[in-house]
Design a protein around this motif. Structure first.
Motif, PDB file in Angstrom:
ATOM      1  N   ASP A   1       0.899  -1.240   0.109  1.00 35.01           N
ATOM      2  CA  ASP A   1       0.016   0.007   0.095  1.00 35.01           C
ATOM      3  C   ASP A   1       0.727   1.226   0.000  1.00 35.01           C
ATOM      4  OD1 ASP A   1      -2.487  -1.248   0.010  1.00 35.01           O
ATOM      5  OD2 ASP A   1      -2.373  -1.737   2.039  1.00 35.01           O
ATOM      6  N   ARG A   2       2.119   1.169  -0.433  1.00 34.88           N
ATOM      7  CA  ARG A   2       3.022   2.390  -0.663  1.00 34.88           C
ATOM      8  C   ARG A   2       3.381   2.519  -2.019  1.00 34.88           C
ATOM      9  NH1 ARG A   2       8.315   3.921   1.583  1.00 34.88           N
ATOM     10  NH2 ARG A   2       8.671   1.749   2.195  1.00 34.88           N
ATOM     11  N   SER A   3       3.339   3.555  -2.514  1.00 31.87           N
ATOM     12  CA  SER A   3       4.198   3.900  -3.725  1.00 31.87           C
ATOM     13  C   SER A   3       5.884   4.018  -3.877  1.00 31.87           C
ATOM     14  CB  SER A   3       3.670   5.120  -4.620  1.00 31.87           C
ATOM     15  OG  SER A   3       2.268   4.903  -4.840  1.00 31.87           O
ATOM     16  N   ARG A   4       6.517   3.086  -4.668  1.00 33.80           N
ATOM     17  CA  ARG A   4       7.815   3.201  -4.430  1.00 33.80           C
ATOM     18  C   ARG A   4       8.438   3.208  -5.956  1.00 33.80           C
ATOM     19  NH1 ARG A   4       9.505  -1.391  -0.207  1.00 33.80           N
ATOM     20  NH2 ARG A   4      11.593  -0.411  -0.536  1.00 33.80           N
ATOM     21  N   TRP A   5       9.628   3.389  -5.998  1.00 33.04           N
ATOM     22  CA  TRP A   5      10.215   3.564  -7.771  1.00 33.04           C
ATOM     23  C   TRP A   5      11.559   2.885  -7.584  1.00 33.04           C
ATOM     24  CZ3 TRP A   5       7.497   7.055  -4.566  1.00 33.04           C
ATOM     25  CH2 TRP A   5       6.286   7.641  -5.047  1.00 33.04           C
ATOM     26  N   PHE A   6      11.702   2.372  -8.734  1.00 35.02           N
ATOM     27  CA  PHE A   6      13.046   1.547  -8.915  1.00 35.02           C
ATOM     28  C   PHE A   6      13.676   1.512 -10.280  1.00 35.02           C
ATOM     29  CE2 PHE A   6      10.013  -0.446  -5.614  1.00 35.02           C
ATOM     30  CZ  PHE A   6      10.979  -0.803  -4.676  1.00 35.02           C
ATOM     31  N   HIS A   7      14.945   1.423 -10.181  1.00 35.20           N
ATOM     32  CA  HIS A   7      15.831   1.014 -11.307  1.00 35.20           C
ATOM     33  C   HIS A   7      16.420  -0.265 -11.565  1.00 35.20           C
ATOM     34  CE1 HIS A   7      19.583   0.947 -13.597  1.00 35.20           C
ATOM     35  NE2 HIS A   7      18.950   1.659 -14.555  1.00 35.20           N
ATOM     36  N   GLY A   8      16.326  -0.826 -12.577  1.00 39.07           N
ATOM     37  CA  GLY A   8      17.165  -2.041 -12.974  1.00 39.07           C
ATOM     38  C   GLY A   8      17.746  -1.947 -14.244  1.00 39.07           C
TER      39      GLY A   8
END
Length: 201
Positions: free
Chosen positions: A92-99
């Motif tokens: 229930d939390r927005s998060r951002w990632f790079h791969g």
């Protein structure tokens, strides 16, 4: 039979913009072998970024593709390997990632997305040994890390090495994989030294 690359977290916490750019180049000292030429050293590595940096990267160039909660950068790192950014809802939390994904394998971004969600649904502050070593490598400056050269036996050539400071010997280069628990604790940032260790997924 095709064996997909290992997907793994290489930095604990949300990278600042400065750290993000350093992480883009975490293998910049690596030898110009096939792993670097084809980007295989980077494929599968991921870390968390801020919403602002995710959006900043989206706006730099039109993305190569945009699929719901992910987009790929148009500029390739090497061969068919490029940056893929994810905007995910986890617990229930927005998060951002790079791969880094190899787009020669069309399922690569999908597998990475699933692996990130699986990893981050576990206790966020828990780290396994490989994650601790990867964080140390990511956070160590280029003067204090490198790749094994002719000072090491031939079978260890091009393995990752870091400087350690055993009190009786001054400083020595040691394989990253061979760091003891005590050496790992010393090299980790203070806030991560006492975190619980998890079993690798």
């Amino acid at each position: 039979m095709f064996n997909p690359p290992t997907i793994r977290k290489v930095f604990e916490g949300v990278a600042t913009r400065h750290e993000m750019y350093i992480l883009f180049n975490r293998h910049c000292q690596s030898p110009f072998d096939d792993n670097r030429i084809y980007g295989t050293r980077d494929v599968g590595e991921w870390f968390e970024v801020s919403e602002a940096d995710h959006d900043h990267m989206f706006e730099i160039l039109p993305p190569l593709f945009y699929r719901g909660d992910m987009f790929a950068m148009r500029v390739f790192l090497a061969a068919s390997v490029t940056s893929v950014f994810f905007a995910l809802r986890i617990d229930d939390r927005s998060r951002w990632f790079h791969g880094y994904c190899d787009l020669g394998d069309r399922q690569s971004p999908v597998r990475m997305r699933a692996a990130i969600i699986t990893r981050e649904a576990r206790p966020v502050r828990a780290m396994n040994r490989q994650e601790r070593l990867d964080h140390i490598w990511s956070a160590t400056g280029p003067d204090f890390r490198g790749y094994a050269d002719n000072r090491f036996p031939a079978d260890l050539c091009n393995r990752q090495i870091v400087l350690v400071y055993p009190s009786a010997q001054g400083k020595i280069w040691k394989l990253l994989d061979d760091l003891t628990d005590e050496e790992i604790a010393v090299k980790l940032p203070v806030q991560f030294r006492l975190l619980p260790e998890t079993i690798a997924a």
